[in-house]
Design a protein around this motif. Structure first.
Motif, PDB file in Angstrom:
ATOM      1  N   VAL A   1       0.853  -1.187   0.000  1.00  0.00           N
ATOM      2  CA  VAL A   1       0.000   0.000   0.000  1.00  0.00           C
ATOM      3  C   VAL A   1       0.889   1.238   0.000  1.00  0.00           C
ATOM      4  N   ARG A   2       0.832   1.999  -1.075  1.00  0.00           N
ATOM      5  CA  ARG A   2       1.683   3.179  -1.211  1.00  0.00           C
ATOM      6  C   ARG A   2       0.885   4.475  -1.259  1.00  0.00           C
ATOM      7  N   SER A   3      -0.420   4.365  -1.324  1.00  0.00           N
ATOM      8  CA  SER A   3      -1.265   5.552  -1.387  1.00  0.00           C
ATOM      9  C   SER A   3      -1.463   6.139   0.007  1.00  0.00           C
ATOM     10  N   ASP A   4      -1.488   7.445   0.093  1.00  0.00           N
ATOM     11  CA  ASP A   4      -1.732   8.131   1.360  1.00  0.00           C
ATOM     12  C   ASP A   4      -2.687   9.300   1.102  1.00  0.00           C
ATOM     13  N   PRO A   5      -3.964   9.140   1.510  1.00  0.00           N
ATOM     14  CA  PRO A   5      -4.536   7.991   2.219  1.00  0.00           C
ATOM     15  C   PRO A   5      -4.944   6.877   1.260  1.00  0.00           C
ATOM     16  N   PHE A   6      -5.426   5.768   1.843  1.00  0.00           N
ATOM     17  CA  PHE A   6      -5.950   4.672   1.039  1.00  0.00           C
ATOM     18  C   PHE A   6      -7.313   4.264   1.592  1.00  0.00           C
TER      19      PHE A   6
ATOM     20  N   LYS B   1     -15.248  11.068  -2.315  1.00  0.00           N
ATOM     21  CA  LYS B   1     -14.316  12.167  -2.560  1.00  0.00           C
ATOM     22  C   LYS B   1     -14.311  13.156  -1.401  1.00  0.00           C
TER      23      LYS B   1
ATOM     24  N   LEU C   1     -12.419  11.733   1.543  1.00  0.00           N
ATOM     25  CA  LEU C   1     -10.978  11.729   1.277  1.00  0.00           C
ATOM     26  C   LEU C   1     -10.374  13.119   1.470  1.00  0.00           C
ATOM     27  N   GLU C   2     -11.048  14.123   0.936  1.00  0.00           N
ATOM     28  CA  GLU C   2     -10.528  15.487   1.054  1.00  0.00           C
ATOM     29  C   GLU C   2     -10.520  15.955   2.504  1.00  0.00           C
TER      30      GLU C   2
ATOM     31  N   ARG D   1      -7.602  14.255   4.308  1.00  0.00           N
ATOM     32  CA  ARG D   1      -6.308  14.870   3.971  1.00  0.00           C
ATOM     33  C   ARG D   1      -6.119  16.193   4.710  1.00  0.00           C
TER      34      ARG D   1
ATOM     35  N   SER E   1      -4.779   6.383   6.803  1.00  0.00           N
ATOM     36  CA  SER E   1      -3.395   6.758   6.562  1.00  0.00           C
ATOM     37  C   SER E   1      -2.519   5.521   6.757  1.00  0.00           C
ATOM     38  N   PRO E   2      -1.335   5.486   6.171  1.00  0.00           N
ATOM     39  CA  PRO E   2      -0.449   4.325   6.354  1.00  0.00           C
ATOM     40  C   PRO E   2      -0.132   4.026   7.812  1.00  0.00           C
TER      41      PRO E   2
END
Length: 251
Positions: A9-14, A28, A31-32, A35, A143-144
């Motif tokens: 998993v490389r996306s932040d966030p996922f 969406k 997610l916003e 962040r 988040s990771p």
């Protein structure tokens, strides 16, 4: 833990979502918001999606068919059909938090007679809403740090019962991992298929088009090679008719 170990998993966030979720929700906004919170507060590592479905309704039933000699009426409990039988979820929320609606309590223990909140929460939070009308959609913005926390805590076996519940109950400020709630708006649908009961409830909602555009006559590309549904007028009601292999239709 395996995902964290392999670094897949490389996306932040996922997005973390159960495979049995049926939804038309636009994530969406969640997610916003996640962040934006993470930039201001590094401890805001997770946002959970909820849907309003109504609380529990305790009704005095009448199982004695008018026979007063049979004893008092037996009460029964009624809730949303989208809830599994074992779902006794109560969520404690602070809607006055500076960064959003923070989750302070997550307890889904079936038939639990009482709830517990740290007394320090009442001093540090001006308002705490205890809600039983929310359905956990099974969709999280993470988040990771969530993966790293699972790797550190070897006794965690379940995301909800262990990670979420313990993170919400943490009192010490420096150790807190803050979790926030995002409640779906009108027209947004999300539910999990836990068992036969919820399978039936979700199926009825799809037929009633509550999850549009996820409806039988608008299946994803590729399904039309085998079968297709068309919504047609049948008397005073609309019915779905199945077309197989591009040929005739069956009721």
């Amino acid at each position: 833990r395996e995902l964290d170990k392999r670094g897949l998993v490389r996306s932040d966030p996922f997005l973390l979502m159960h495979g049995d979720v049926v939804t038309n929700a636009d994530v969406k906004g969640a997610l916003e918001a996640h962040r934006a919170r993470k930039k201001k507060d590094n401890a805001a590592i997770m946002t959970m999606l909820f849907k309003r479905v109504g609380g529990w309704d305790y009704t005095e039933g009448d199982n004695n068919e008018g026979d007063s000699a049979a004893g008092p009426a037996t009460p029964y409990v009624r809730s949303s059909p989208l809830r599994p039988v074992s779902d006794d979820l109560v969520v404690g929320l602070d809607p006055t938090d500076a960064h959003g609606t923070r989750v302070l309590l997550y307890d889904s223990t079936p038939r639990k007679p009482s709830l517990s909140l740290p007394t320090s929460f009442f001093a540090s939070h001006s308002r705490i809403d205890l809600r039983s009308d929310l359905l956990d959609c099974g969709i999280d913005v993470c988040s990771p740090d969530v993966l790293a926390r699972f790797s550190d805590e070897f006794d965690y076996q379940d995301v909800r019962r262990h990670f979420v519940a313990n993170s919400c109950a943490e009192e010490e400020e420096g150790l807190q991992n803050r979790i926030y709630a995002h409640v779906l708006g009108e027209g947004e649908y999300a539910a999990r298929v836990h068992d036969f009961g919820t399978y039936g409830a979700v199926s009825r909602d799809l037929l009633r088009r509550w999850c549009y555009p996820v409806v039988p006559d608008n299946l994803p590309s590729g399904y039309e090679k085998r079968y297709r549904y068309q919504l047609t007028a049948g008397g005073r009601r609309f019915v779905y008719r199945e077309t197989k292999g591009g040929g005739g239709s069956a009721g």
